[in-house]
Each structure stands twice: as structure tokens, then as C-alpha cells.
Design an enzyme around this catalytic site. Sequence first.
Site, PDB file in Angstrom:
ATOM      1  N   MET A 294      36.599  34.365  37.166  1.00  0.00           N
ATOM      2  CA  MET A 294      35.896  35.061  38.228  1.00  0.00           C
ATOM      3  C   MET A 294      36.422  36.641  38.422  1.00  0.00           C
ATOM      4  SD  MET A 294      33.526  33.333  39.420  1.00  0.00           S
ATOM      5  CE  MET A 294      32.884  31.897  40.320  1.00  0.00           C
TER       6      MET A 294
ATOM      7  N   ARG B  71      47.376  58.406  49.950  1.00  0.00           N
ATOM      8  CA  ARG B  71      47.871  58.607  48.601  1.00  0.00           C
ATOM      9  C   ARG B  71      47.125  57.754  47.610  1.00  0.00           C
ATOM     10  NH1 ARG B  71      51.497  55.320  51.054  1.00  0.00           N
ATOM     11  NH2 ARG B  71      52.499  53.563  49.844  1.00  0.00           N
ATOM     12  N   HIS B  72      46.826  56.660  48.202  1.00  0.00           N
ATOM     13  CA  HIS B  72      46.103  55.758  47.350  1.00  0.00           C
ATOM     14  C   HIS B  72      44.508  56.269  46.881  1.00  0.00           C
ATOM     15  CE1 HIS B  72      49.287  52.939  47.942  1.00  0.00           C
ATOM     16  NE2 HIS B  72      48.994  53.152  49.304  1.00  0.00           N
TER      17      HIS B  72
ATOM     18  N   THR C 264      40.993  28.716  37.957  1.00  0.00           N
ATOM     19  CA  THR C 264      42.146  29.542  37.936  1.00  0.00           C
ATOM     20  C   THR C 264      41.908  30.846  38.755  1.00  0.00           C
ATOM     21  OG1 THR C 264      41.424  30.683  36.027  1.00  0.00           O
ATOM     22  CG2 THR C 264      42.965  28.820  35.651  1.00  0.00           C
TER      23      THR C 264
ATOM     24  N   HIS D  13      46.640  49.055  49.583  1.00  0.00           N
ATOM     25  CA  HIS D  13      46.745  49.878  48.509  1.00  0.00           C
ATOM     26  C   HIS D  13      45.467  50.086  47.568  1.00  0.00           C
ATOM     27  CE1 HIS D  13      51.200  49.528  48.339  1.00  0.00           C
ATOM     28  NE2 HIS D  13      51.008  49.798  49.740  1.00  0.00           N
TER      29      HIS D  13
ATOM     30  N   ASP E 189      32.694  28.448  41.196  1.00  0.00           N
ATOM     31  CA  ASP E 189      31.892  27.460  40.111  1.00  0.00           C
ATOM     32  C   ASP E 189      32.405  26.173  40.473  1.00  0.00           C
ATOM     33  OD1 ASP E 189      34.791  26.921  39.359  1.00  0.00           O
ATOM     34  OD2 ASP E 189      34.308  27.626  37.228  1.00  0.00           O
TER      35      ASP E 189
ATOM     36  N   CYS F 112      37.327  29.934  41.046  1.00  0.00           N
ATOM     37  CA  CYS F 112      37.138  29.109  40.008  1.00  0.00           C
ATOM     38  C   CYS F 112      38.440  28.396  39.814  1.00  0.00           C
ATOM     39  CB  CYS F 112      36.770  29.949  38.615  1.00  0.00           C
ATOM     40  SG  CYS F 112      37.684  31.133  38.179  1.00  0.00           S
TER      41      CYS F 112
ATOM     42  N   ILE G 233      40.932  33.445  37.162  1.00  0.00           N
ATOM     43  CA  ILE G 233      40.894  34.226  36.240  1.00  0.00           C
ATOM     44  C   ILE G 233      39.538  34.672  35.679  1.00  0.00           C
ATOM     45  CG2 ILE G 233      41.981  34.938  33.917  1.00  0.00           C
ATOM     46  CD1 ILE G 233      44.131  32.943  34.622  1.00  0.00           C
TER      47      ILE G 233
HETATM   48  C1  RB5 Z   1      35.939  25.886  34.262  1.00  0.00           C
HETATM   49  O1  RB5 Z   1      36.432  24.868  33.697  1.00  0.00           O
HETATM   50  C2  RB5 Z   1      37.118  26.919  34.344  1.00  0.00           C
HETATM   51  O2  RB5 Z   1      37.205  27.490  33.003  1.00  0.00           O
HETATM   52  C3  RB5 Z   1      36.955  27.856  35.402  1.00  0.00           C
HETATM   53  O3  RB5 Z   1      36.847  27.293  36.727  1.00  0.00           O
HETATM   54  C4  RB5 Z   1      38.070  29.244  35.522  1.00  0.00           C
HETATM   55  O4  RB5 Z   1      39.443  28.630  35.578  1.00  0.00           O
HETATM   56  C5  RB5 Z   1      38.030  30.254  34.534  1.00  0.00           C
HETATM   57  O5  RB5 Z   1      38.491  31.286  34.494  1.00  0.00           O
END
Ligand code: RB5
Length: 151
Positions: A72, A133-134, A68, A99, A9, A66, A70
Site C-alpha cells: 500500500m 525547516r521541514h 504488511t 517532519h 485489501d 494491507c 508495504i
Molecule cells: C496480500 O497477500 C499481501 O501481499 C498484501 O496484503 C500486502 O502485504 C502487500 O504488501
Amino acid sequence: MMKIAIAADHGGVEMKAELIALIESLGHEVTDFGTNTTQAVDYPDYAKIVSMQVAQGEYERGILICGTGIGMSIAANKIAGIRCALVGDVFSAKATRLHNDTNVLALGARVTGIELAKMITEVWLQTSFEGERHLKRLAKITELEHVCKGE
Ligand code: RB5
């Protein structure tokens, strides 16, 4: 040599450009699915594009960036067949291939420095799944794709 799909992003555009150069230097083929400007976009749209390509077998691996990582990673893991890990250290980059056989890597461009992100990417691309095992654990993850609310 692998076919790699990559997208970001607006928070990950610069990191994406650096990782594309790295991935090409390692001898892999990489396709950039955008975005390529700092104009705000919605990360689920990009997670979907790359994850669908990987899930359909068009690309062997995907990389999503992105702010964080998170958002994505949450979005990518909604797609059947995708095992996406948000990684911020080299140990986890290796372990999640050994794993979890992750096929998508998520990175946070506002969290992880570019040199560390390059090391993570290189290790993640070059590490093979251990299997053994995985395998039964991955089969159990796949079963979870069929779990509905309340079941
Ligand atoms: C965009 O501002 C931000 O929310 C995105 O890049 C990302 O961190 C979302 O998880």
C-alpha cells in the site's frame, strides 16, 4: 474535524473496521472505500482510490491497510502529492506528521497489533506538521515527482 478516506485489501478488513470506529469516535468523518470481504483483491487498486481522493483534495488524509502495509505504501507514494508512511510504532506516527507532513498512513494488519494500530492512528491524526525547516525538504520531495529514469 477532518475528512478521512480509508481502504484495505483482504488482509486488512478487520483492522479497517476497528479503525473506522476509532476515527468516528475522535469526531472525524470517515469514508470506507473497501474492500469489505476476505476475497483476495489487489492492494494497488485500493491505494489508488484513496490516494487520488487525497491528492485531489476531496479528503484531508488517507489510511491504507494491507498485510504488511508495504505494498500500500509503495503504491500510494507513486501518486503525485502523496506522502505516505508505513508506520509500526507511536514515535514514528508522531514524527512523520511533525517532519514529513504525511497525508496517507499505511498499516500492516499482519504485523501490527490492533491496539498499537489504534494508538498509531490516533497520534497520526492528532499531530500537526511543524513546518519551518521541514518545508524546504518537502519541496525537494515534490521535485522528485518530476524526476524521470536516468535524469
Ligand atoms: C496480500 O497477500 C499481501 O501481499 C498484501 O496484503 C500486502 O502485504 C502487500 O504488501
